[in-house]
Design a protein around this motif. Structure first.
Motif: not given
Length: 538
Positions: A137-166
Motif C-alpha cells: 500500500f505504501y509504495v504509491g503513497y510514498c512516491l506521490l506524497e510531495m507531488p500531491a501537496n504541490v498539486l493541492q497548492r496549485r489547484i486548491g484543496a477542494n479540487r485536489f481532495f475531490f480527485l483523491s477521494l474519487t
C-alpha cells in the motif's frame, strides 16, 4: 510561566515586524473601506474564469484579501465569530473526509482479515501474504506524497481532495468484485496512490485557517483514527453477518463504506473552499478578518514564495525535518501495524472472529478521549514536546505489557491495547501540528509536512513485516514496536531542547542588535524559520 510570557511577547514583536509595507500601510490614515477590510476586494474586476480543472487559482484575489487584512479593524468578539464560522463550515467537511479514509484503509482491511471468506477470496493462505499486501500500500503513497501537496497548492484543496477521494473510492469499491491475490495487491497499490497527500495535505490546508496554538486540537479531530476505528468495529460486527445470494458479509463491509466516499468527494468539490481568500461563506470583511488573525500569527501564503524544488532543498537541508521524520516514522511503525492487526491480536486472546471485531471498539473509544485531551491541553499550554513524550511513554508501557504478558494474562493483554491505541493515535496530531508550527515560510511548510509523511511511510512499507511471529502471539513484533516508540520519545526530547535553545539564542541576538540592524532584516511578507525574529513552538 515566564517562558510562556516571553514567547507571547516575542510573538507580538514578530507580528509587528512582519507587516508588509505595500499599499495600504499605516503611513497614511486608513479610509473607512480600509478599516472595514473591503477596499482592495471591492476593486477586483470580474471573477477570473479558470481555463480548465487544473488551472491555478487567481493570485489577485489572495493579494487583495491580504492587503485588506493589513488595515482591517475588528474586535475580539468579531474574531471569535469568524473562527466559529470556520469551525462550523470547514471542519465538518475535513473531518468527514478523514473519517471516511480511516474507515476504509485501517478499519476494513483489519476487520476483513479475520473473516475466512475474505482470505479465501483473495488467496491469503499465510501471514506472509497478508503482511505483503499491507506493505505494498505504501509504495504509491510514498512516491506521490510531495507531488500531491504541490498539486493541492496549485489547484486548491477542494479540487485536489475531490480527485483523491474519487480515485480512492473507486479503488475501494473494486474490492467488492475483485478476486485473487494479484487483484488484492493491485488494489492496495491503487489505494495508496489515492491516499497520497491525505495527512500532510490536510495539515497544510488547516494551517491556512487556524493560528499555531489552535492547530493541534483541530488536527486531532481530523487526523485521529480512533473514532473511525470504533465505528468501523461496530459496523464490521454487524455487517459480517449479512449474506445474500450475490454478496458475502465482508463484501457488504466494503460496499457500505465505499459509497459514502464517492458522495463525500462531490460535497468536497462544491462546498469546501480552496483557501480562506476564496471562501464564499465569508463576507469580504470576514475574509479580511480571517486572514488578519493568521497574518498576525504566522502569515501563511497560498501563492508565491519558494517553488516546489526550492522548498524541497530547504527541507532536506534542515535538521529539524529529519528529527521530525524520525519521531513520526518511529511511532508510525506501531500505527501502521496495530490498526491492521488489532482484530487479529484480540482473536488470538481466545475470542471468535466476530467478537474480536466488537472488542476493538472499547480501546478506540478510550483512545479517542486521550487524543482529544492531549491535543486540547497541548494547545492550551502551547507545548508540543512534553505532550509527545507522554504519549510515547503510554504506548511504550502498553507494548511492554503485550511483549511480556500477552500469553500469561488475557486481561493484561487487552488492557495494554488501550494504552497502545491511546498513546499512538494521540501522537499524530501533536507531531504534525508541531512540524507545521516549525517550518516557515508556508511554501516550505507544505513541502516539509509532505516530506515527513512521505519518508516516514517508506518505513511503513516494512512495518507490517515485524509481525512475523503469529505462533508466538506477535511478542517479537510488540517488542520491536516498543523500541521504536522509545526512540520517538528520545528524539522528541532532543528536538524540544534544540528548539528551546534556538529561541533563547534568537532572543539574545535581537536584544544585542541596534535599531538599524533590526531594520536591515527587512520587512518581509512572511518570516522564515531562519530569521532571528521567528519563534519556534516547543
Amino acid at each position: 510561566m515566564s517562558n510562556l510570557r516571553r514567547e507571547e511577547e516575542s510573538l507580538q514583536h514578530t507580528e509587528l515586524d512582519v507587516v508588509d509595507v505595500e499599499k495600504g500601510t499605516s503611513s497614511s490614515v486608513p479610509s473607512d473601506a480600509e478599516r472595514e477590510g473591503t477596499a482592495h476586494q471591492n476593486e477586483l474586476g470580474p471573477k477570473l474564469k479558470r481555463a480548465h480543472f487544473f488551472s491555478p487559482l487567481d493570485p489577485a484575489v489572495a493579494e487583495a484579501v491580504n492587503l485588506d487584512a493589513e488595515t482591517v479593524e475588528y474586535t475580539p468578539e468579531e474574531e471569535y465569530k469568524v473562527k466559529r464560522k470556520i469551525d462550523n463550515v470547514v471542519l465538518p467537511l475535513v473531518i468527514c473526509r478523514c473519517v471516511i479514509y480511516s474507515f476504509q484503509n485501517n478499519g476494513n482491511s483489519g476487520n476483513a482479515h479475520v473473516i475466512t471468506a475474505f482470505n479465501e477470496n483473495f488467496g491469503i493462505t499465510d501471514n506472509k501474504k497478508w503482511t505483503l499486501a499491507l506493505s505494498i500500500f505504501y509504495v504509491g503513497y510514498c512516491l506521490l506524497e510531495m507531488p500531491a501537496n504541490v498539486l493541492q497548492r496549485r489547484i486548491g484543496a477542494n479540487r485536489f481532495f475531490f480527485l483523491s477521494l474519487t480515485f480512492w473510492g473507486l479503488a475501494s469499491l473494486s474490492f467488492v468484485y475483485a478476486k485473487g491475490y494479484g487483484a488484492l495487491l493491485a488494489l492496495r497499490v491503487l489505494l495508496g496512490i489515492g491516499e497520497a497527500g491525505y495527512y500532510a495535505g490536510m495539515i497544510y490546508y488547516l494551517s491556512f485557517w487556524y493560528k499555531r496554538h489552535e492547530l493541534a486540537m483541530r488536527v486531532s479531530l481530523c487526523m485521529t483514527g480512533t473514532y473511525p476505528g470504533a465505528i468501523g468495529g461496530l459496523l464490521a460486527f454487524g455487517l459480517v453477518r449479512a449474506k445474500t445470494s450475490v454478496l458475502e458479509g465482508w463484501q457488504f463491509l466494503y460496499l457500505i463504506e465505499a459509497i459514502p466516499t464517492l458522495v463525500m468527494a462531490t460535497m468536497i468539490l462544491f462546498f469546501l473552499p480552496p483557501f480562506p481568500f476564496f471562501a464564499t461563506f465569508l463576507t469580504p470583511r470576514e475574509r479580511a478578518i480571517a486572514q488578519a488573525r493568521l497574518n498576525r500569527d504566522h502569515k501563511p501564503q497560498s501563492h508565491g514564495g519558494m517553488n516546489g524544488w526550492q522548498g524541497f532543498k530547504a527541507v532536506v537541508t534542515d535538521i529539524h525535518a529529519w528529527m521530525f521524520m524520525t519521531v513520526y516514522a518511529s511511532c508510525n511503525v506501531g500505527v501502521a501495524t496495530i490498526s491492521y492487526f488489532l482484530p487479529t491480536i484480540i482473536a488470538g486472546l481466545g475470542f471468535t472472529a466476530i467478537n474480536a471485531q466488537g472488542l476493538t471498539v472499547a480501546p478506540y473509544i478510550v483512545g479517542w478521549f486521550m487524543v482529544i485531551f492531549q491535543a486540547w491541553h497541548s494547545d492550551r499550554t502551547r507545548d508540543r514536546g512534553w505532550h509527545i513524550m507522554l504519549s510515547c511513554f503510554v504506548s511504550f508501557v502498553g507494548y511492554l505489557i503485550l511483549a511480556t504478558a500477552v500469553q500469561e494474562s488475557v486481561g493484561a493483554a487487552y488492557f495494554s491495547l488501550f494504552l497502545v491505541i491511546g498513546g499512538l493515535y494521540s501522537l499524530f496530531p501533536l507531531v504534525m501540528s508541531w512540524a507545521a508550527n516549525t517550518f516557515a515560510p508556508t511554501s516550505k511548510r507544505g513541502v516539509g509536512t509532505a516530506f515527513i509523511v512521505s519518508i516516514s511511510n517508506c518505513v511503513s512499507i516494512a512495518s507490517p513485516q515485524i509481525y512475523f511471529d503469529p505462533e508466538d502471539s506477535y511478542r517479537k513484533g510488540h517488542a520491536i514496536s516498543a523500541g521504536c516508540v522509545f526512540l520517538s520519545m528520545l528524539v522528541a526530547f532532543l528536538l524540544r531542547m534544540r528548539l528551546s535553545r534556538l529561541n533563547k539564542r534568537n532572543a539574545e541576538k535581537l536584544d544585542l542588535m541596534t535599531e538599524d540592524e533590526k531594520a536591515s532584516l527587512g520587512q518581509v511578507s512572511e518570516i522564515s524559520d531562519m530569521d532571528p525574529r521567528y519563534v519556534f513552538m516547543t
